[in-house]
Write an enzyme that holds these catalytic residues in place. Structure first.
Site, PDB file in Angstrom:
ATOM      1  CB  CYS A  75      20.935 -77.925 -23.257  1.00 54.21           C
ATOM      2  SG  CYS A  75      20.789 -78.232 -21.102  1.00 54.21           S
ATOM      3  CG  ASP A  83      29.054 -53.496 -32.725  1.00 54.35           C
ATOM      4  OD1 ASP A  83      29.805 -54.123 -33.035  1.00 54.35           O
ATOM      5  OD2 ASP A  83      28.238 -54.209 -32.445  1.00 54.35           O
ATOM      6  CB  SER A  84      24.771 -57.311 -35.184  1.00 55.92           C
ATOM      7  OG  SER A  84      26.195 -58.060 -34.205  1.00 55.92           O
ATOM      8  CB  SER A  85      25.354 -54.572 -29.833  1.00 53.06           C
ATOM      9  OG  SER A  85      26.944 -55.778 -30.162  1.00 53.06           O
ATOM     10  CB  THR A 144      34.211 -58.005 -37.319  1.00 48.99           C
ATOM     11  OG1 THR A 144      34.066 -56.959 -35.603  1.00 48.99           O
ATOM     12  CG2 THR A 144      35.830 -58.144 -37.129  1.00 48.99           C
ATOM     13  CG  ASP A 189      29.379 -59.401 -31.178  1.00 49.95           C
ATOM     14  OD1 ASP A 189      30.036 -60.017 -31.802  1.00 49.95           O
ATOM     15  OD2 ASP A 189      29.286 -58.602 -30.658  1.00 49.95           O
TER      16      ASP A 189
HETATM   17  N1  ASP Z   1      30.339 -56.671 -32.469  1.00 50.31           N
HETATM   18  C1  ASP Z   1      31.215 -56.620 -34.203  1.00 50.31           C
HETATM   19  C2  ASP Z   1      29.076 -57.061 -34.493  1.00 50.31           C
HETATM   20  O1  ASP Z   1      28.521 -58.067 -34.308  1.00 50.31           O
HETATM   21  C3  ASP Z   1      31.492 -58.848 -34.246  1.00 50.31           C
HETATM   22  C4  ASP Z   1      31.231 -59.048 -34.913  1.00 50.31           C
HETATM   23  O2  ASP Z   1      30.597 -58.139 -36.325  1.00 50.31           O
HETATM   24  O3  ASP Z   1      31.391 -60.680 -35.372  1.00 50.31           O
HETATM   25  O4  ASP Z   1      29.203 -56.721 -35.070  1.00 50.31           O
END
Ligand code: ASP
Length: 343
Positions: free
Chosen positions: A279, A59-61, A15, A92
């Site tokens: 936890c 995107d970090s996903s 982001t 993420d």
């Molecule tokens: N979906 C985005 C990512 O992890 C969210 C972020 O950057 O905060 O790439």
């Protein structure tokens, strides 16, 4: 001689690097060569700043061990040239990347600071500007010509945290990260207050980069009612060498015979089972309740206060280096980069 502090920014995506396309209104990654247009205040910092941009940015996903290898290689190649590194990354999976980098960069003596944001840099209320500028300041901070933070850390919303201790715990708040089992390395307000006694000490040895990771692992999160077929199918996964067993409370699991027998059978065949609690805070103590003792008796390894993020990264790193389960198990109980509170 050029005394100016030099920082390398590694932009992976997420982001933080987004701006609104003036025509479509859609968020898209901005050209990093225009960084000074986005944040003119950067010019006020008296550092030499260079950047390296992932192509394409992601995107970090979509992050995976191959990207971690790319980041570590860039750091290795540029290690002598720069005093510190800032990795711009989606929030993420940032805790996974920070954990992985901590293991992959052995003998790290310079700062590697990951940051990102919840709102894009191109938005007026962005948290990215402050996160980015402060991350650069922290990466550049030195005392007696020695970096103050010779480790992989995450800076987010006024807190600098050891990378392999962090979790992303909020999808919406600017304060998105926590380090539940280890205090902040620095707190940022009007001043940047470093907690010197908590920061790892430099060892001045040569950087050693490990890029061979083995991701033949699984995370098995327990829940009441978990079925035998689910557990068995995870345990029978082709090529599986280790699992992170996400247990209840201080490391407890069902005592049902089918469950214990299934785990024991695979442990006896060489599967490594690392116990990490579901936890957010506090350690695994398998000798507290019968439900934990049973796990200990069949050869489950206690993860102490490791996060799931650090547990997965540590297993991939150790499996990439060692061939026998015994060698890996021995290292799991040791703190290699400050990731657990080993007694
Ligand atoms: N979906 C985005 C990512 O992890 C969210 C972020 O950057 O905060 O790439």
């Amino acid at each position: 001689m050029d005394q100016q502090i030099s920082i390398l920014i590694i932009y992976t995506g997420g982001t933080i690097g987004m701006v609104k396309d003036p025509d479509s209104g859609i968020l898209k990654p901005f050209n990093f060569d225009n960084i000074y247009l986005q944040i003119p205040a950067l010019k006020l910092l008296d550092y030499k700043i260079e950047n390296y941009c992932f192509e394409p940015v992601i995107d970090s996903s979509d992050m995976d061990p191959h990207h971690w290898g790319e980041i570590t290689k860039i750091i290795e190649v540029n290690y002598e040239k720069h005093d510190g590194f800032v990795v711009l990354h989606g929030s993420d999976t940032m805790a996974y990347t920070a954990s992985a980098l901590s293991f992959m960069l052995e003998n790290l003596n310079k700062p590697v600071i990951l940051t990102g944001s919840q709102l894009p840099l191109g938005m007026i209320r962005t948290d990215g500007r402050e996160n980015f500028i402060t991350a650069i300041e922290i990466a550049a901070a030195q005392e007696d010509d020695t970096p103050i933070i010779p480790e992989v850390a995450i800076y987010f919303e006024n807190q600098l945290m050891r990378g392999n201790r962090t979790i992303k715990y909020n999808a919406e708040h600017f304060e998105a990260f926590r380090s539940p089992n280890y205090p902040a390395l620095a707190e940022v307000g009007v001043y940047i207050k470093y907690n010197h006694s908590l920061i790892r000490k430099p060892n001045f040895k040569k950087l050693k980069v490990h890029t061979k990771l083995d991701s033949n692992i699984a995370v098995l999160k327990l829940f009441p009612g978990i079925s035998k077929s689910l557990v068995e199918s995870v345990l029978q996964t082709d090529g599986l060498r280790a699992i992170v067993l996400e247990t209840y409370g201080s490391g407890n699991a069902p005592t049902k015979k089918w469950f214990i027998d299934a785990l024991k059978k695979r442990i006896d065949q060489g599967l490594i089972v690392l116990n990490a609690t579901q936890c957010q805070g506090g350690p695994v103590e398998m000798n507290k309740y019968q439900t934990g003792v049973t796990l200990q008796d069949i050869g489950v390894i206690g993860g102490i206060d490791i996060t799931t993020e650090a547990a997965t990264a540590k297993l991939m790193y150790l499996l990439g280096i060692y061939n026998t389960p015994e060698q890996v198990k021995q290292k799991l109980s040791q703190s290699l980069r400050g990731e657990i509170t080993a007694t």
